[in-house]
Write a protein that holds these residues in place. Sequence first.
Motif, short mmCIF file in Angstrom:
data_model
loop_
_atom_site.label_atom_id
_atom_site.label_comp_id
_atom_site.label_asym_id
_atom_site.label_seq_id
_atom_site.Cartn_x
_atom_site.Cartn_y
_atom_site.Cartn_z
N ALA A 89 0.84 -1.21 0.00
CA ALA A 89 0.00 0.00 0.00
C ALA A 89 0.87 1.25 0.00
O ALA A 89 0.63 2.19 -0.75
CB ALA A 89 -0.94 0.00 1.21
N LEU A 90 1.91 1.26 0.83
CA LEU A 90 2.83 2.40 0.89
C LEU A 90 3.62 2.57 -0.40
O LEU A 90 3.95 3.69 -0.80
CB LEU A 90 3.78 2.25 2.07
CG LEU A 90 3.15 2.47 3.45
CD1 LEU A 90 4.04 1.88 4.54
CD2 LEU A 90 2.89 3.94 3.69
N ASP A 91 3.92 1.47 -1.05
CA ASP A 91 4.66 1.52 -2.31
C ASP A 91 3.82 2.21 -3.38
O ASP A 91 4.32 3.01 -4.16
CB ASP A 91 5.04 0.11 -2.75
CG ASP A 91 6.06 0.10 -3.88
OD1 ASP A 91 6.84 1.06 -4.00
OD2 ASP A 91 6.07 -0.89 -4.64
N ILE A 118 10.21 0.19 4.06
CA ILE A 118 10.19 0.77 2.72
C ILE A 118 10.50 2.26 2.86
O ILE A 118 10.07 2.89 3.82
CB ILE A 118 8.83 0.56 2.02
CG1 ILE A 118 8.90 1.03 0.56
CG2 ILE A 118 7.70 1.21 2.76
CD1 ILE A 118 7.68 0.64 -0.26
N PHE A 119 11.26 2.78 1.92
CA PHE A 119 11.55 4.21 1.96
C PHE A 119 10.93 4.85 0.74
O PHE A 119 11.25 4.52 -0.40
CB PHE A 119 13.05 4.49 1.99
CG PHE A 119 13.33 5.96 2.01
CD1 PHE A 119 13.01 6.73 3.12
CD2 PHE A 119 13.89 6.59 0.92
CE1 PHE A 119 13.24 8.09 3.14
CE2 PHE A 119 14.13 7.96 0.93
CZ PHE A 119 13.81 8.71 2.05
N LYS A 120 10.01 5.76 0.98
CA LYS A 120 9.33 6.49 -0.09
C LYS A 120 9.24 7.96 0.28
O LYS A 120 9.06 8.30 1.45
CB LYS A 120 7.90 5.96 -0.30
CG LYS A 120 7.83 4.60 -0.96
CD LYS A 120 8.19 4.72 -2.41
CE LYS A 120 7.93 3.44 -3.14
NZ LYS A 120 7.95 3.59 -4.56
N VAL A 121 9.34 8.79 -0.74
CA VAL A 121 9.13 10.23 -0.61
C VAL A 121 8.12 10.60 -1.67
O VAL A 121 8.22 10.14 -2.81
CB VAL A 121 10.43 11.03 -0.84
CG1 VAL A 121 10.18 12.53 -0.76
CG2 VAL A 121 11.50 10.60 0.15
N ALA A 122 7.14 11.41 -1.32
CA ALA A 122 6.12 11.80 -2.30
C ALA A 122 5.68 13.23 -2.03
O ALA A 122 5.80 13.74 -0.92
CB ALA A 122 4.93 10.86 -2.22
N ILE A 123 5.16 13.85 -3.09
CA ILE A 123 4.59 15.19 -2.98
C ILE A 123 3.27 15.16 -3.72
O ILE A 123 3.15 14.56 -4.79
CB ILE A 123 5.53 16.27 -3.55
CG1 ILE A 123 4.94 17.67 -3.34
CG2 ILE A 123 5.87 16.01 -4.99
CD1 ILE A 123 5.91 18.80 -3.63
N ARG A 124 2.27 15.79 -3.13
CA ARG A 124 0.98 15.89 -3.79
C ARG A 124 1.11 16.89 -4.94
O ARG A 124 1.84 17.88 -4.82
CB ARG A 124 -0.09 16.40 -2.83
CG ARG A 124 -0.44 15.42 -1.76
CD ARG A 124 -1.62 14.57 -2.19
NE ARG A 124 -2.06 13.78 -1.07
CZ ARG A 124 -2.24 12.48 -1.13
NH1 ARG A 124 -2.02 11.83 -2.24
NH2 ARG A 124 -2.66 11.81 -0.09
N PRO A 125 0.42 16.66 -6.04
CA PRO A 125 0.47 17.63 -7.15
C PRO A 125 -0.03 19.00 -6.70
O PRO A 125 -0.94 19.10 -5.89
CB PRO A 125 -0.48 17.03 -8.20
CG PRO A 125 -0.62 15.59 -7.83
CD PRO A 125 -0.42 15.51 -6.34
N VAL A 126 0.60 20.01 -7.25
CA VAL A 126 0.20 21.39 -6.97
C VAL A 126 -0.48 21.89 -8.24
O VAL A 126 0.10 21.85 -9.31
CB VAL A 126 1.42 22.26 -6.62
CG1 VAL A 126 1.00 23.70 -6.38
CG2 VAL A 126 2.15 21.69 -5.42
N SER A 127 -1.71 22.34 -8.10
CA SER A 127 -2.44 22.79 -9.29
C SER A 127 -1.92 24.15 -9.75
O SER A 127 -1.59 25.01 -8.94
CB SER A 127 -3.94 22.87 -9.00
OG SER A 127 -4.18 23.74 -7.94
N ALA A 128 -1.88 24.31 -11.07
CA ALA A 128 -1.41 25.57 -11.66
C ALA A 128 -2.44 26.65 -11.41
O ALA A 128 -3.64 26.43 -11.52
CB ALA A 128 -1.18 25.38 -13.14
N ARG A 129 -1.96 27.84 -11.05
CA ARG A 129 -2.83 28.99 -10.86
C ARG A 129 -1.96 30.24 -10.83
O ARG A 129 -0.74 30.16 -10.73
CB ARG A 129 -3.64 28.88 -9.58
CG ARG A 129 -2.79 28.85 -8.34
CD ARG A 129 -3.63 28.67 -7.11
NE ARG A 129 -2.74 28.63 -5.96
CZ ARG A 129 -3.05 29.06 -4.80
NH1 ARG A 129 -4.24 29.56 -4.57
NH2 ARG A 129 -2.21 29.00 -3.80
#
Length: 194
Positions: A89-91, A118-129
């Motif tokens: 799930a984390l993957d 498990i090592f993961k780094v993530a960023i949520r998408p930033v909407s253009a504006r």
Amino acid sequence: MIRRTALAVLMLAPVALEAQSTADELRKAIQYYNSFNIEGARPILENILSPSYLRSVTPGHGVTALKYLGASYAVLDRSEKAIEYFVAALDFDPFTSLDPREFSATEQTAFAEAKRRIFKVAIRPVSARIIDSSYAFRLVTTHRANLTVTLIDTRDPSRQEVLFQAENDGLREIRWNGLLRNGDRADSAPAPLA
């Protein structure tokens, strides 16, 4: 002698079947799980993850199924199997979490171990504006790590702005007001296509 042939016509009327969507199936499995019917929930969750499942499965559906399968094995004291599902799930989605109000200490312990494995780094998408207020960058690391967040001008990669540089463990929100170090407002217009 004349043979007469009887002709039978069979008319079939379509039967209205209620098609269960994947979201409906997940809701049913979660309802079973929350009412302590683990053995009723597990086949539904495994079916959703099966390659032979015929309905559409979004990444979110898959992560939810993996999370609840992990929790179901943790409850049954099969921690290695639970950790395996939690890692999966984390993957898929490093933002996966277990709400402590909904999941027991046993489930939380197995989930914490999965995060360590498990090592993961993530960023949520930033909407253009148009940048006229602050941005919130939502990031996550599955465990402690040195994290650097740098904004890079896509038209001139030599222009960079470090927003954050420190140790991080878990979810972090970084606010940015849209101003560069020199006081100029960042250009939010999309870069022209080459």
